[in-house]
Design a protein around this motif. Structure first.
Motif, PDB file in Angstrom:
ATOM      1  N   PHE A 162       0.858  -1.103  -0.192  1.00  0.00           N
ATOM      2  CA  PHE A 162      -0.082  -0.148  -0.179  1.00  0.00           C
ATOM      3  C   PHE A 162       0.972   1.234   0.082  1.00  0.00           C
ATOM      4  CE2 PHE A 162      -1.508   2.941   3.283  1.00  0.00           C
ATOM      5  CZ  PHE A 162      -2.383   3.945   2.323  1.00  0.00           C
ATOM      6  N   GLY A 163       1.859   1.461   0.908  1.00  0.00           N
ATOM      7  CA  GLY A 163       2.631   2.358   1.055  1.00  0.00           C
ATOM      8  C   GLY A 163       3.521   2.831  -0.286  1.00  0.00           C
ATOM      9  N   ARG A 164       3.923   1.624  -0.672  1.00  0.00           N
ATOM     10  CA  ARG A 164       4.546   1.847  -2.052  1.00  0.00           C
ATOM     11  C   ARG A 164       3.882   2.374  -3.282  1.00  0.00           C
ATOM     12  NH1 ARG A 164       6.677  -3.148  -0.718  1.00  0.00           N
ATOM     13  NH2 ARG A 164       8.809  -3.034   0.278  1.00  0.00           N
ATOM     14  N   ALA A 165       2.692   1.889  -3.377  1.00  0.00           N
ATOM     15  CA  ALA A 165       1.541   2.448  -4.443  1.00  0.00           C
ATOM     16  C   ALA A 165       1.276   3.950  -4.135  1.00  0.00           C
ATOM     17  CB  ALA A 165       0.329   1.767  -4.227  1.00  0.00           C
ATOM     18  N   ALA A 166       1.192   4.342  -2.594  1.00  0.00           N
ATOM     19  CA  ALA A 166       0.834   5.579  -2.389  1.00  0.00           C
ATOM     20  C   ALA A 166       2.089   6.564  -2.947  1.00  0.00           C
ATOM     21  CB  ALA A 166       0.499   5.899  -0.757  1.00  0.00           C
ATOM     22  N   LEU A 167       3.184   6.058  -2.886  1.00  0.00           N
ATOM     23  CA  LEU A 167       4.548   6.663  -3.380  1.00  0.00           C
ATOM     24  C   LEU A 167       4.671   6.899  -4.698  1.00  0.00           C
ATOM     25  CD1 LEU A 167       6.861   5.707  -0.508  1.00  0.00           C
ATOM     26  CD2 LEU A 167       5.767   7.990  -0.575  1.00  0.00           C
ATOM     27  N   GLY A 168       3.713   6.017  -5.355  1.00  0.00           N
ATOM     28  CA  GLY A 168       4.013   6.348  -6.856  1.00  0.00           C
ATOM     29  C   GLY A 168       4.418   5.091  -7.464  1.00  0.00           C
ATOM     30  N   GLY A 169       4.470   3.980  -6.584  1.00  0.00           N
ATOM     31  CA  GLY A 169       5.451   2.822  -7.152  1.00  0.00           C
ATOM     32  C   GLY A 169       4.278   1.690  -7.741  1.00  0.00           C
ATOM     33  N   THR A 170       4.553   0.622  -7.547  1.00  0.00           N
ATOM     34  CA  THR A 170       3.631  -0.663  -8.296  1.00  0.00           C
ATOM     35  C   THR A 170       2.190  -0.355  -7.750  1.00  0.00           C
ATOM     36  OG1 THR A 170       5.656  -2.041  -8.323  1.00  0.00           O
ATOM     37  CG2 THR A 170       3.410  -2.955  -8.520  1.00  0.00           C
ATOM     38  N   PRO A 171       1.303  -0.529  -8.703  1.00  0.00           N
ATOM     39  CA  PRO A 171      -0.224  -0.118  -8.235  1.00  0.00           C
ATOM     40  C   PRO A 171      -0.327  -1.285  -7.001  1.00  0.00           C
ATOM     41  CG  PRO A 171       0.078  -0.114 -10.541  1.00  0.00           C
ATOM     42  CD  PRO A 171       1.608  -0.373  -9.949  1.00  0.00           C
ATOM     43  N   TYR A 172      -1.362  -1.008  -6.071  1.00  0.00           N
ATOM     44  CA  TYR A 172      -1.666  -1.965  -5.021  1.00  0.00           C
ATOM     45  C   TYR A 172      -2.332  -3.013  -5.784  1.00  0.00           C
ATOM     46  CZ  TYR A 172      -3.702  -3.524  -0.596  1.00  0.00           C
ATOM     47  OH  TYR A 172      -4.171  -4.354   0.417  1.00  0.00           O
ATOM     48  N   PRO A 173      -1.884  -4.442  -5.175  1.00  0.00           N
ATOM     49  CA  PRO A 173      -2.553  -5.587  -5.967  1.00  0.00           C
ATOM     50  C   PRO A 173      -3.772  -5.975  -5.818  1.00  0.00           C
ATOM     51  CG  PRO A 173      -0.990  -5.997  -4.286  1.00  0.00           C
ATOM     52  CD  PRO A 173      -1.163  -4.566  -4.251  1.00  0.00           C
ATOM     53  N   VAL A 174      -4.725  -5.342  -4.949  1.00  0.00           N
ATOM     54  CA  VAL A 174      -6.071  -5.541  -4.567  1.00  0.00           C
ATOM     55  C   VAL A 174      -7.013  -4.543  -5.422  1.00  0.00           C
ATOM     56  CG1 VAL A 174      -7.952  -6.231  -3.168  1.00  0.00           C
ATOM     57  CG2 VAL A 174      -5.407  -6.894  -2.406  1.00  0.00           C
ATOM     58  N   PRO A 175      -7.586  -4.969  -6.609  1.00  0.00           N
ATOM     59  CA  PRO A 175      -8.247  -4.046  -7.113  1.00  0.00           C
ATOM     60  C   PRO A 175      -9.713  -3.428  -6.502  1.00  0.00           C
ATOM     61  CG  PRO A 175      -8.512  -6.148  -8.437  1.00  0.00           C
ATOM     62  CD  PRO A 175      -7.552  -6.259  -7.169  1.00  0.00           C
ATOM     63  N   HIS A 176     -10.175  -2.478  -6.924  1.00  0.00           N
ATOM     64  CA  HIS A 176     -11.189  -1.932  -6.234  1.00  0.00           C
ATOM     65  C   HIS A 176     -12.592  -2.795  -6.621  1.00  0.00           C
ATOM     66  CE1 HIS A 176      -9.650   2.598  -5.983  1.00  0.00           C
ATOM     67  NE2 HIS A 176      -9.021   1.905  -5.330  1.00  0.00           N
ATOM     68  N   HIS A 177     -12.501  -3.417  -7.428  1.00  0.00           N
ATOM     69  CA  HIS A 177     -13.859  -4.097  -7.983  1.00  0.00           C
ATOM     70  C   HIS A 177     -13.684  -5.552  -6.894  1.00  0.00           C
ATOM     71  CE1 HIS A 177     -11.099  -6.269 -10.582  1.00  0.00           C
ATOM     72  NE2 HIS A 177     -11.682  -7.236 -10.383  1.00  0.00           N
ATOM     73  N   GLU A 178     -12.699  -5.899  -6.673  1.00  0.00           N
ATOM     74  CA  GLU A 178     -12.721  -6.971  -5.914  1.00  0.00           C
ATOM     75  C   GLU A 178     -13.091  -6.631  -4.404  1.00  0.00           C
ATOM     76  OE1 GLU A 178      -9.278  -9.473  -6.215  1.00  0.00           O
ATOM     77  OE2 GLU A 178      -9.643  -9.998  -8.166  1.00  0.00           O
ATOM     78  N   MET A 179     -12.655  -5.377  -3.820  1.00  0.00           N
ATOM     79  CA  MET A 179     -12.967  -4.819  -2.477  1.00  0.00           C
ATOM     80  C   MET A 179     -14.514  -4.642  -2.582  1.00  0.00           C
ATOM     81  SD  MET A 179     -10.121  -1.995  -1.986  1.00  0.00           S
ATOM     82  CE  MET A 179      -8.384  -2.095  -2.137  1.00  0.00           C
ATOM     83  N   LEU A 180     -14.883  -4.076  -3.806  1.00  0.00           N
ATOM     84  CA  LEU A 180     -16.595  -3.933  -3.842  1.00  0.00           C
ATOM     85  C   LEU A 180     -17.178  -5.371  -3.595  1.00  0.00           C
ATOM     86  CD1 LEU A 180     -18.902  -2.128  -3.823  1.00  0.00           C
ATOM     87  CD2 LEU A 180     -18.479  -2.194  -6.482  1.00  0.00           C
ATOM     88  N   ALA A 181     -16.823  -6.127  -4.449  1.00  0.00           N
ATOM     89  CA  ALA A 181     -17.446  -7.641  -4.508  1.00  0.00           C
ATOM     90  C   ALA A 181     -17.402  -8.434  -3.097  1.00  0.00           C
ATOM     91  CB  ALA A 181     -16.656  -8.574  -5.403  1.00  0.00           C
ATOM     92  N   ASN A 182     -16.412  -8.228  -2.236  1.00  0.00           N
ATOM     93  CA  ASN A 182     -16.130  -8.793  -1.057  1.00  0.00           C
ATOM     94  C   ASN A 182     -17.108  -7.915  -0.031  1.00  0.00           C
ATOM     95  OD1 ASN A 182     -15.166  -9.741   1.288  1.00  0.00           O
ATOM     96  ND2 ASN A 182     -13.146  -9.228   0.904  1.00  0.00           N
TER      97      ASN A 182
END
Length: 330
Positions: free
Chosen positions: A291-311
């Motif tokens: 999460f932190g690396r994604a927030a700093l502009g690195g590799t995108p966070y690996p859990v996509p929003h659509h899977e969070m919503l499905a959960n």
């Protein structure tokens, strides 16, 4: 590094603070809790600055992210407020309590352009990562069934008025405690859930919101998942993916709070089982650092929003099914 405020300094908030103590990606700069005694304990034991107000944390320019370890009923409003303040948000599970809440929360972070992370650290366990890769590569063939159990007895010592045992704040206790992790893993392997049947009961404790939960999920692909979560038995953790060409099973040796490794068996048709030993690994820290690396502009966070919503939509449907005893469409 990214400076973060941990919101909620209970058992899991303190666990995260300790997990991040050696991180070179996310620094837990501030702890927030309404209880002065808890703040004093954390300040003394962990050496962390504390305050009693979520709003104070959002107002500080030296805080770039918040880590929500607050009760789930507060998540939606806190995610929206943090996004509006331009803060990245890592939220413990469940993300929200209803699909409508989750839609608003995700829309808020997308509009603000901030990163959203979710506390499903089981995805970051090395054996689970390997299982997912082998499945993606086609080694197990067509996915047929996902089986999993995540049970513990850590809540038996909680007072009856704790929010985790509340039938109003947390009506299906085993679901938010451990079962929701299994729902997340099932979605990551099998895709979009379609229908659910759930059974909730209290058989081994005084819990007003249940201590045993069984879940049967069907998916749009035709695959299914059988999930169980018990809060009145010593720890047990197991998951297995059964496919048309083979299967893989992962057994936890200890609770993910203090992992000591995993025992893994993999079997393909007409081949002898392969048994592997996986050593302990800090999956909780890995998740938050991703999460932190994604927030700093690195590799995108690996859990996509659509899977969070499905959960979250499945979480909501499980609660409806447990209350009615009926099959519910997600």
């Amino acid at each position: 590094m990214i400076n973060a405020a941990i919101i909620g300094l209970g058992w899991w908030g303190q666990t995260i603070a300790r997990a991040l103590a050696s991180s070179d990606v996310v620094k837990p700069l501030l702890g927030v809790d309404p209880l002065e005694a808890v703040r004093n304990k954390v300040a003394t034991e962990l050496g962390m600055a504390t305050c009693g107000s979520f709003e104070e944390a959002l107002s500080r320019p030296d805080i770039q992210a918040v880590i929500l370890c607050s009760p789930q009923t507060e998540h939606a409003a806190q995610i929206e407020a943090a996004a509006h303040a331009g803060k990245h948000v890592f939220c413990e599970k469940p993300l929200c309590t209803t699909g409508a809440e989750a839609e608003r929360a995700i829309a808020a972070v997308q509009k603000a352009g901030v990163t959203l992370g979710i506390g499903h650290e089981r995805r970051f366990e090395p054996a689970v990562i390997e299982m997912k890769q082998r499945f993606t590569d086609g080694e197990f063939g067509e996915a047929l069934v996902f089986e999993a159990n995540f049970s513990q007895d850590k809540f038996l010592g909680l007072p009856a008025d704790n929010w985790r045992l509340s039938p109003t704040e947390n009506p299906v206790g085993p679901l938010s405690a451990t079962g929701i992790h299994l729902v997340d893993l099932a979605i990551s392997f099998l895709g979009q859930p379609k229908q659910v049947w759930a059974h909730l009961a209290t058989r081994g404790s005084h819990f007003a919101n249940g201590d045993m939960l069984s879940i049967m999920l069907t998916f749009e692909s035709g695959a299914s998942a059988t999930l169980t979560a018990v809060l009145a038995t010593p720890f047990m953790g197991r998951l297995a993916l059964l496919g048309s060409k083979g299967w893989m099973e992962i057994r936890d040796r200890t609770h993910p709070e203090h992992p000591t490794g995993w025992d893994v068996t993999r079997t393909l048709r007409d081949a002898a089982p392969i048994v592997s030993d996986y050593p302990a690994h800090p999956a909780v820290r890995d998740n938050i650092e991703a999460f932190g690396r994604a927030a700093l502009g690195g590799t995108p966070y690996p859990v996509p929003h659509h899977e969070m919503l499905a959960n979250v939509r499945t979480f909501e449907a499980i609660k409806r099914s447990a209350a009615s005893g009926r099959i519910v469409t997600i």
